[in-house]
Enzyme design. Sequence first.
Site, PDB file in Angstrom:
ATOM      1  N   LYS A 116      11.518   8.007  65.489  1.00 42.13           N
ATOM      2  CA  LYS A 116      10.195   7.649  65.987  1.00 42.13           C
ATOM      3  C   LYS A 116       9.544   6.608  65.072  1.00 42.13           C
ATOM      4  O   LYS A 116       8.898   5.676  65.542  1.00 42.13           O
ATOM      5  CB  LYS A 116       9.305   8.881  66.069  1.00 42.13           C
ATOM      6  CG  LYS A 116       9.609   9.789  67.254  1.00 42.13           C
ATOM      7  CD  LYS A 116       8.537  10.868  67.363  1.00 42.13           C
ATOM      8  CE  LYS A 116       8.997  12.065  68.166  1.00 42.13           C
ATOM      9  NZ  LYS A 116       9.168  11.845  69.592  1.00 42.13           N
ATOM     10  N   GLU A 200      -0.137  10.212  63.535  1.00 42.81           N
ATOM     11  CA  GLU A 200      -0.719   9.382  64.583  1.00 42.81           C
ATOM     12  C   GLU A 200      -2.130   9.822  64.867  1.00 42.81           C
ATOM     13  O   GLU A 200      -2.465  10.997  64.711  1.00 42.81           O
ATOM     14  CB  GLU A 200       0.085   9.536  65.894  1.00 42.81           C
ATOM     15  CG  GLU A 200       1.279   8.648  65.976  1.00 42.81           C
ATOM     16  CD  GLU A 200       2.077   8.870  67.253  1.00 42.81           C
ATOM     17  OE1 GLU A 200       1.576   9.535  68.176  1.00 42.81           O
ATOM     18  OE2 GLU A 200       3.200   8.359  67.298  1.00 42.81           O
ATOM     19  N   HIS A 235       3.959  20.482  75.347  1.00 43.53           N
ATOM     20  CA  HIS A 235       4.329  19.068  75.222  1.00 43.53           C
ATOM     21  C   HIS A 235       5.598  18.730  75.994  1.00 43.53           C
ATOM     22  O   HIS A 235       6.292  17.787  75.657  1.00 43.53           O
ATOM     23  CB  HIS A 235       4.502  18.655  73.750  1.00 43.53           C
ATOM     24  CG  HIS A 235       3.242  18.773  72.954  1.00 43.53           C
ATOM     25  ND1 HIS A 235       2.127  18.021  73.205  1.00 43.53           N
ATOM     26  CD2 HIS A 235       2.915  19.587  71.919  1.00 43.53           C
ATOM     27  CE1 HIS A 235       1.174  18.354  72.366  1.00 43.53           C
ATOM     28  NE2 HIS A 235       1.617  19.309  71.578  1.00 43.53           N
ATOM     29  N   ARG A 291      18.483   6.856  77.577  1.00 46.41           N
ATOM     30  CA  ARG A 291      19.350   7.651  78.465  1.00 46.41           C
ATOM     31  C   ARG A 291      18.652   7.771  79.809  1.00 46.41           C
ATOM     32  O   ARG A 291      17.538   7.288  79.985  1.00 46.41           O
ATOM     33  CB  ARG A 291      19.538   9.037  77.873  1.00 46.41           C
ATOM     34  CG  ARG A 291      18.185   9.680  77.585  1.00 46.41           C
ATOM     35  CD  ARG A 291      18.281  11.138  77.207  1.00 46.41           C
ATOM     36  NE  ARG A 291      17.043  11.640  76.642  1.00 46.41           N
ATOM     37  CZ  ARG A 291      15.996  12.065  77.328  1.00 46.41           C
ATOM     38  NH1 ARG A 291      16.000  12.022  78.651  1.00 46.41           N
ATOM     39  NH2 ARG A 291      14.914  12.519  76.734  1.00 46.41           N
TER      40      ARG A 291
HETATM   41  P1  ADP Z   1       8.923  14.450  71.942  1.00 46.32           P
HETATM   42  O1  ADP Z   1       9.919  13.379  71.585  1.00 46.32           O
HETATM   43  O2  ADP Z   1       8.961  15.622  71.008  1.00 46.32           O
HETATM   44  O3  ADP Z   1       8.963  14.835  73.388  1.00 46.32           O
HETATM   45  P2  ADP Z   1       6.747  12.529  72.256  1.00 46.32           P
HETATM   46  O4  ADP Z   1       6.394  11.641  71.143  1.00 46.32           O
HETATM   47  O5  ADP Z   1       7.550  11.960  73.379  1.00 46.32           O
HETATM   48  O6  ADP Z   1       7.494  13.816  71.648  1.00 46.32           O
HETATM   49  O7  ADP Z   1       5.455  13.191  72.843  1.00 46.32           O
HETATM   50  C1  ADP Z   1       5.489  14.242  73.779  1.00 46.32           C
HETATM   51  C2  ADP Z   1       4.100  14.491  74.341  1.00 46.32           C
HETATM   52  O8  ADP Z   1       3.168  14.792  73.304  1.00 46.32           O
HETATM   53  C3  ADP Z   1       3.484  13.306  75.047  1.00 46.32           C
HETATM   54  O9  ADP Z   1       3.893  13.212  76.390  1.00 46.32           O
HETATM   55  C4  ADP Z   1       2.004  13.605  74.920  1.00 46.32           C
HETATM   56  O10 ADP Z   1       1.621  14.579  75.860  1.00 46.32           O
HETATM   57  C5  ADP Z   1       1.891  14.239  73.550  1.00 46.32           C
HETATM   58  N1  ADP Z   1       1.551  13.226  72.525  1.00 46.32           N
HETATM   59  C6  ADP Z   1       2.412  12.479  71.805  1.00 46.32           C
HETATM   60  N2  ADP Z   1       1.738  11.676  70.943  1.00 46.32           N
HETATM   61  C7  ADP Z   1       0.435  11.916  71.124  1.00 46.32           C
HETATM   62  C8  ADP Z   1      -0.770  11.407  70.525  1.00 46.32           C
HETATM   63  N3  ADP Z   1      -0.764  10.499  69.552  1.00 46.32           N
HETATM   64  N4  ADP Z   1      -1.944  11.906  70.963  1.00 46.32           N
HETATM   65  C9  ADP Z   1      -1.979  12.835  71.932  1.00 46.32           C
HETATM   66  N5  ADP Z   1      -0.903  13.357  72.519  1.00 46.32           N
HETATM   67  C10 ADP Z   1       0.299  12.909  72.137  1.00 46.32           C
END
Ligand code: ADP
Length: 618
Positions: A116, A200, A235, A291
């Site tokens: 990430k 973040e 999430h 993917r």
């Molecule tokens: P993972 O790879 O664990 O699935 P992601 O980075 O794709 O994690 O994030 C998954 C979910 O978490 C997102 O779809 C969103 O709902 C929430 N999320 C991620 N980053 C943020 C953020 N900075 N603020 C609020 N919600 C977030």
Amino acid sequence: MFQKILIANRGEIACRVIRTARRLGIATVAVFSEADAQALHVREADEAHPIGPAPAAQSYLRGDAILEVARRTGAQAIHPGYGFLSENADFADACAAAGIAFIGPGPAAIRAMGSKAESKRLMVAAGVPTVPGYHGAAQEEALLAAEAARIGFPVLIKASAGGGGKGMRPVLTAEAFAEELEGARREARSAFGDDRVLLEKYLQRPRHVEVQVFGDAQGRVVHLHTRDCSVQRRHQKVLEEAPAPGLPEALRERLHEAAIAAARAVGYVNAGTVEFIVEGDEAYFLEMNTRLQVEHPVTEAVTGLDLVEWQLRIAAGQAIPTAWPPPARGHAVEVRLYAEDPAQNFQPSAGRLDRLILPETARVDAGVAEGDAVTAFYDPMIAKIVGTGADRDAALAALEGALRRTAVDGPKTNLVFLRRLVAHPALRGAELDTGFIAAHAADLLGPPEPAPPAALARAAAPPAPGPSVWERRDSWRLQGEAERVALLDDAGVERRITLHASPRGTRFDDGTIPPGGIGTDAVLEGGTLWLLPALDPYRPAGDEASKESRLSAPIPGRVVRLLVTVGDAVKKGQLLAVLEAMKTEIRIAAPRDGVIEHLGCAEGDSIEEGTEVATLKA
Ligand code: ADP
């Protein structure tokens, strides 16, 4: 094009890839773990080969074992599906070294997008907006705390190596930071073997919008429109739709461009998804999944494309058609039917699918069939169900109808939750953000509605009588009245219905006449399918007691020791049998004092999950 491919996956995605390959005349090789010897993907593939014990680390994650099967069977390409090895750059390297095509991007793109922190640095350089944050290598606690303060609370701590929402913790105040950091590191270490984190800005209620992209080996990258996946629990996504509704046109354009820029920045080839979180008019890069996504069917529905077909074509060297992107037509919404318990924070559930009725009015991608088991080893998804229509309302109405014609008996599922979700006015109004489920929990959770009297009546009524009284099963008498009690299982609640049969016919307690039974446990009433299996009126009283009395195999295995015989008196905790399953021993002990009433297996037997080992009586 390839003549033979191997699918390094299981469940619905393996079945889905097999379907496309078959349509294209490509032979398929499945691989399976010990828990999956009878699984649907094994039954559907042209050939199937074992790769190891049930735990994924010993089977579906064994790149060497999978490549060995590919070599032996002459498969020219490997489709990794999603999860497992799909984003494993070392596996993509190993495929290349073995001269077998990996159906996905090159190892360098997987590596660049795999972290990430690394991918965010790349995006900043490529001019793609990211959430304000800290993605640095230095990980001292004091420095992270200072960075969190600079970003401004609330902040979100994420595992750098993260995925599936693990290791992700919102921190609302500076005081809570140290403790949450420790927790996030602990989770990240156990889930990914890597405790590095990034920080973040925590957006309170953003939307999750993503863009499907495709790149070809000729260097062209196109988008295939947006999807909204804001409806999430823990999430993780449960409902996805295409295109993302209600986006201002300029923002939609910006998302398409940013996604293409992200893919170009890593020389992306094949299918990928660029994820963003959107708040108001701002869109921020979240990550790129290198993917095919679980939710790709909604994109297929609006573009008319088969994305797996194009993954295969591009891996075989074909170029993206010049006419792409095709326009997005109509609307599609997908829900994920999971074996999980919404009442227990959506905890996964396992067990045999005694009944599984899937709708015929919608696209269904299932990885299991009736009689199969959902095991604790893998993702508990039962099926994806997709509603389509000329517009969003029509797609949701189609999906609602399809979910009403779905029924599951066995493990706990989120079916009732999904029906309520799809019918909810806020969802119909496209009021989408990642807090949707929490905000509407009161409407979405809670016990299912009881089956309506008409459904109970039809399930309880005896099958419509034939012409001969000798073949009737409705307690018909020449004289007098017979009483018959039907016990029905209404989503875990016992319902007792009394029928009175006389020469004039059958009636209920209140005098009404049953509608002519249909002799099945699945009853369509008011547009909804009700599953009302009959309960044995003579079973021992109390459900729990009866469950406790019948000791069954929790997973398939071999009975290596059987220490009791019928008639033995046993004490609570006494060892009754030992099963060997997945190279581990499973000990079956008496849950209480009692006498062995019956044995369901003998020493040396190989038994299925759910098979009776022994039954105790008080
Ligand atoms: P993972 O790879 O664990 O699935 P992601 O980075 O794709 O994690 O994030 C998954 C979910 O978490 C997102 O779809 C969103 O709902 C929430 N999320 C991620 N980053 C943020 C953020 N900075 N603020 C609020 N919600 C977030």
